[in-house]
Scaffold this motif. Structure first.
Motif, PDB file in Angstrom:
ATOM      1  N   SER A   8       0.827  -1.201   0.000  1.00  0.00           N
ATOM      2  CA  SER A   8       0.000   0.000   0.000  1.00  0.00           C
ATOM      3  C   SER A   8       0.866   1.258   0.000  1.00  0.00           C
ATOM      4  O   SER A   8       0.566   2.219  -0.699  1.00  0.00           O
ATOM      5  CB  SER A   8      -0.920  -0.018   1.230  1.00  0.00           C
ATOM      6  N   ARG A  11       2.470   1.766  -3.418  1.00  0.00           N
ATOM      7  CA  ARG A  11       1.459   2.267  -4.348  1.00  0.00           C
ATOM      8  C   ARG A  11       1.155   3.740  -4.067  1.00  0.00           C
ATOM      9  O   ARG A  11       1.034   4.546  -4.998  1.00  0.00           O
ATOM     10  CB  ARG A  11       0.189   1.415  -4.254  1.00  0.00           C
ATOM     11  N   ALA A  12       1.073   4.116  -2.790  1.00  0.00           N
ATOM     12  CA  ALA A  12       0.830   5.523  -2.433  1.00  0.00           C
ATOM     13  C   ALA A  12       1.975   6.407  -2.916  1.00  0.00           C
ATOM     14  O   ALA A  12       1.750   7.510  -3.424  1.00  0.00           O
ATOM     15  CB  ALA A  12       0.640   5.665  -0.922  1.00  0.00           C
ATOM     16  N   ASP A  14       3.908   5.799  -5.467  1.00  0.00           N
ATOM     17  CA  ASP A  14       3.783   5.869  -6.925  1.00  0.00           C
ATOM     18  C   ASP A  14       2.716   6.878  -7.342  1.00  0.00           C
ATOM     19  O   ASP A  14       2.902   7.632  -8.303  1.00  0.00           O
ATOM     20  CB  ASP A  14       3.461   4.489  -7.511  1.00  0.00           C
ATOM     21  N   VAL A  15       1.601   6.902  -6.621  1.00  0.00           N
ATOM     22  CA  VAL A  15       0.522   7.851  -6.929  1.00  0.00           C
ATOM     23  C   VAL A  15       1.002   9.280  -6.675  1.00  0.00           C
ATOM     24  O   VAL A  15       0.832  10.166  -7.516  1.00  0.00           O
ATOM     25  CB  VAL A  15      -0.745   7.539  -6.099  1.00  0.00           C
ATOM     26  N   THR A  18       3.134  11.003  -9.270  1.00  0.00           N
ATOM     27  CA  THR A  18       2.541  11.419 -10.547  1.00  0.00           C
ATOM     28  C   THR A  18       1.960  12.834 -10.494  1.00  0.00           C
ATOM     29  O   THR A  18       1.633  13.393 -11.537  1.00  0.00           O
ATOM     30  CB  THR A  18       1.410  10.465 -10.982  1.00  0.00           C
ATOM     31  N   THR A  28       6.731  16.809 -12.459  1.00  0.00           N
ATOM     32  CA  THR A  28       6.098  16.195 -11.298  1.00  0.00           C
ATOM     33  C   THR A  28       6.726  16.800 -10.044  1.00  0.00           C
ATOM     34  O   THR A  28       7.780  17.455 -10.115  1.00  0.00           O
ATOM     35  CB  THR A  28       6.313  14.666 -11.269  1.00  0.00           C
ATOM     36  N   ALA A  70      -5.469  12.964  -5.624  1.00  0.00           N
ATOM     37  CA  ALA A  70      -4.871  11.822  -6.335  1.00  0.00           C
ATOM     38  C   ALA A  70      -4.868  10.576  -5.452  1.00  0.00           C
ATOM     39  O   ALA A  70      -5.199   9.480  -5.911  1.00  0.00           O
ATOM     40  CB  ALA A  70      -3.447  12.167  -6.781  1.00  0.00           C
ATOM     41  N   LEU A  71      -4.529  10.754  -4.192  1.00  0.00           N
ATOM     42  CA  LEU A  71      -4.493   9.610  -3.283  1.00  0.00           C
ATOM     43  C   LEU A  71      -5.906   9.109  -2.970  1.00  0.00           C
ATOM     44  O   LEU A  71      -6.140   7.900  -2.887  1.00  0.00           O
ATOM     45  CB  LEU A  71      -3.716   9.957  -2.019  1.00  0.00           C
ATOM     46  N   ALA A  74      -7.128   7.035  -5.692  1.00  0.00           N
ATOM     47  CA  ALA A  74      -6.472   5.729  -5.704  1.00  0.00           C
ATOM     48  C   ALA A  74      -6.947   4.841  -4.550  1.00  0.00           C
ATOM     49  O   ALA A  74      -6.444   3.734  -4.365  1.00  0.00           O
ATOM     50  CB  ALA A  74      -4.957   5.905  -5.632  1.00  0.00           C
ATOM     51  N   TYR A  76      -7.195   5.846  -1.135  1.00  0.00           N
ATOM     52  CA  TYR A  76      -6.684   6.180   0.200  1.00  0.00           C
ATOM     53  C   TYR A  76      -7.629   7.205   0.825  1.00  0.00           C
ATOM     54  O   TYR A  76      -7.717   8.345   0.366  1.00  0.00           O
ATOM     55  CB  TYR A  76      -5.256   6.736   0.110  1.00  0.00           C
TER      56      TYR A  76
END
Length: 172
Positions: A8, A11-12, A14-15, A18, A28, A70-71, A74, A76
């Protein structure tokens, strides 16, 4: 459970990586060196740490909102965005990829100004005048036309060779 939390967190990160800068959307937050850390509390809250390019940067509220959105998109639902002023942002934190993107978009990146690790600090009695390369034609025959550009972290220049005006990221 630990592996699930690590997945998790990755992935957070990575988000968050972006999310783009609202004033220079070709970059970015990673490219600009503003995204400092993404962590996860014991309760699963994603904690993002950002450092502004300067303490009065008006884009910070938008950056915070963009990260939260963004999170949330995704998946969160618990996100905290913290602003850290120490260490102060440095134009040295702009990545090589970020410098390339700036130049491609007609903005001269700041010179790399590595801090001296030891020894005396050189003192000069004349103002520092960087040698600035035109992002359009690569000429070094440029002049500063204004200390202040389209945003507070940029100054305005003009190329004497191709006559094009351009922004330049300030060294900080």
């Amino acid at each position: 459970m630990v592996k699930l939390m690590l997945d998790s967190l990755v992935r957070a990160r990575d988000v968050a990586a972006t999310v783009t800068d609202p004033e220079m959307p070709m970059l970015t937050l990673v490219d600009l060196g503003v995204l400092r850390d993404v962590d996860q509390d014991r309760d699963g809250t994603i904690v993002v740490t950002i450092t502004p390019t300067y303490s009065g940067c008006p884009a910070m509220a938008t950056i915070r909102t963009d990260l939260e959105r963004a999170l949330a998109a995704a998946g969160y639902d618990r996100v905290e965005v913290h602003t850290s002023l120490a260490p102060a942002w440095s134009s040295d934190w702009i990545t090589d990829d970020g410098r390339r993107k700036l130049k491609e978009h007609g903005i001269a990146p700041a010179d790399v100004v590595r801090a001296q690790s030891s020894g005396p600090i050189p003192l000069t009695l004349v103002p520092y005048r960087p040698t600035v390369q035109c992002p359009q034609c690569d000429s070094f025959d440029t002049e500063q036309t204004s200390e202040f550009g389209s945003t507070a972290c940029k100054s305005l220049y003009r190329c004497r060779c191709c006559s094009e005006p351009f922004d330049r990221i300030k060294e900080l």
